[in-house]
Design an enzyme around this catalytic site. Structure first.
Site, PDB file in Angstrom:
ATOM      1  N   GLY A   3       3.975   8.209   4.748  1.00  0.00           N
ATOM      2  CA  GLY A   3       2.567   8.543   5.354  1.00  0.00           C
ATOM      3  C   GLY A   3       1.610   8.042   4.226  1.00  0.00           C
ATOM      4  N   ASN A  33      -1.265   7.349   1.498  1.00  0.00           N
ATOM      5  CA  ASN A  33      -1.525   8.064   0.110  1.00  0.00           C
ATOM      6  C   ASN A  33      -2.497   9.253  -0.019  1.00  0.00           C
ATOM      7  OD1 ASN A  33      -0.140   6.006  -1.112  1.00  0.00           O
ATOM      8  ND2 ASN A  33      -1.955   4.476  -1.253  1.00  0.00           N
ATOM      9  N   GLY A  34      -1.950  10.288  -0.808  1.00  0.00           N
ATOM     10  CA  GLY A  34      -2.821  11.507  -0.984  1.00  0.00           C
ATOM     11  C   GLY A  34      -2.564  12.494   0.252  1.00  0.00           C
ATOM     12  N   GLY A  67       0.056  14.227   0.716  1.00  0.00           N
ATOM     13  CA  GLY A  67       1.085  15.350   0.370  1.00  0.00           C
ATOM     14  C   GLY A  67       2.592  15.203   0.164  1.00  0.00           C
ATOM     15  N   LYS A  68       2.921  13.956   0.227  1.00  0.00           N
ATOM     16  CA  LYS A  68       4.392  13.460   0.286  1.00  0.00           C
ATOM     17  C   LYS A  68       4.918  13.794  -1.129  1.00  0.00           C
ATOM     18  CE  LYS A  68       3.818   8.935   0.738  1.00  0.00           C
ATOM     19  NZ  LYS A  68       2.251   8.989   0.719  1.00  0.00           N
ATOM     20  N   SER A  69       4.605  13.468  -2.197  1.00  0.00           N
ATOM     21  CA  SER A  69       5.071  13.631  -3.624  1.00  0.00           C
ATOM     22  C   SER A  69       4.902  15.070  -3.782  1.00  0.00           C
ATOM     23  CB  SER A  69       4.113  12.793  -4.744  1.00  0.00           C
ATOM     24  OG  SER A  69       4.394  11.427  -4.683  1.00  0.00           O
ATOM     25  N   GLU A  96       9.175   7.321  -4.396  1.00  0.00           N
ATOM     26  CA  GLU A  96       8.730   5.991  -4.390  1.00  0.00           C
ATOM     27  C   GLU A  96       9.460   5.158  -5.509  1.00  0.00           C
ATOM     28  OE1 GLU A  96       4.608   5.124  -4.110  1.00  0.00           O
ATOM     29  OE2 GLU A  96       4.031   6.887  -3.098  1.00  0.00           O
TER      30      GLU A  96
END
Length: 242
Positions: free
Chosen positions: A38, A40-41, A43-45, A162
């Site tokens: 998805g 950047n920013g 909420g993945k990490s 990542e």
């Protein structure tokens, strides 16, 4: 099996809170690979950090093999078999690569096994075994060493945030091959946070997270073609120098 049930995560004061993760539920089956992708920013990490216990959810539950681990510390989750590879790994002055791999494994690793883990992430193993994991190593080298330590552990869930970041194209190819080989012989579930097409192709399931919500989740065969149609070359790997 790893289950996230109605997980939300907010930051800020009560009257000015920002919703980072908004009521996310998903399941990672045993021996399956979930790729979370998805913008950047989105909420993945943060989601990965919530699974590891680096952040604690505002509400919801995290269940591992039937046990509620929502309030357990990072250390307790690690003891239960959850491993995490950071985007920007820490350095350890005075600790050699060989010793770090053995610590991750839980017992002294023979030299040939240490070399095999390092080779899998694109490092010329003999050159690194006795080097310290300190400022003398580049960011890309430390990244690959950390991924090797995760591979050396006996885990229930391995989380890679990542893994392609800071890795050159040649090493990235070797890394993808290693993940592909792991799927055939390893027993842990894998959560991969990635934008890269070749990593997404390794998934059993893909979840698209944006704005703190799951926009799409399902089998790779269903989700991946739609992603390629939407983003095309934007999802292709762009090599970076380590």
């Amino acid at each position: 099996m790893l289950e996230l049930k109605n997980i939300s995560f907010r930051v800020g004061e009560k009257n000015a809170e920002t919703e980072i993760i908004d009521d996310i539920s998903l399941t990672v089956e045993d021996k399956k690979t979930l790729v979370i992708t998805g913008p950047n920013g989105g909420g993945k990490s943060t989601l990965a950090r919530l699974i590891m216990g680096i952040e604690k959810p505002t509400s919801g539950q995290i269940i591992l093999d039937g046990e509620d681990i929502t309030n357990l510390s990072v250390t307790e989750r690690a003891k239960r078999g959850i491993g995490y590879a950071f985007q920007q790994p820490p350095r350890f002055k005075g600790l050699t690569v060989r010793r770090l791999l053995s610590l991750a494994h839980g017992s002294e690793l023979p030299e040939d096994e240490c070399c095999a883990y390092l080779t899998n992430v694109g490092l010329c193993s003999k050159d690194y075994l006795n080097r310290e994991v300190d400022a003398s190593l580049s960011g890309g080298e430390v990244k690959r060493i950390e991924i090797a330590t995760i591979m050396a552990r006996d885990l229930k869930v391995a989380i890679y945030d990542e893994p392609e970041a800071g890795i050159d194209l040649w090493s990235f190819t070797m890394l993808v091959d290693s993940f592909r080989a792991m799927k055939k012989v390893r027993s842990e579930s894998v959560v991969l946070i990635s934008h890269q097409e070749r990593i997404m192709q390794l998934a059993d399931d893909i979840a698209v997270v944006a704005g703190g919500k799951i926009k799409t989740i399902g089998p790779r065969e269903e989700v991946f073609p739609n992603l390629m149609g939407q983003f095309g070359s934007a999802c292709e790997f762009r090599g970076t120098r380590n």
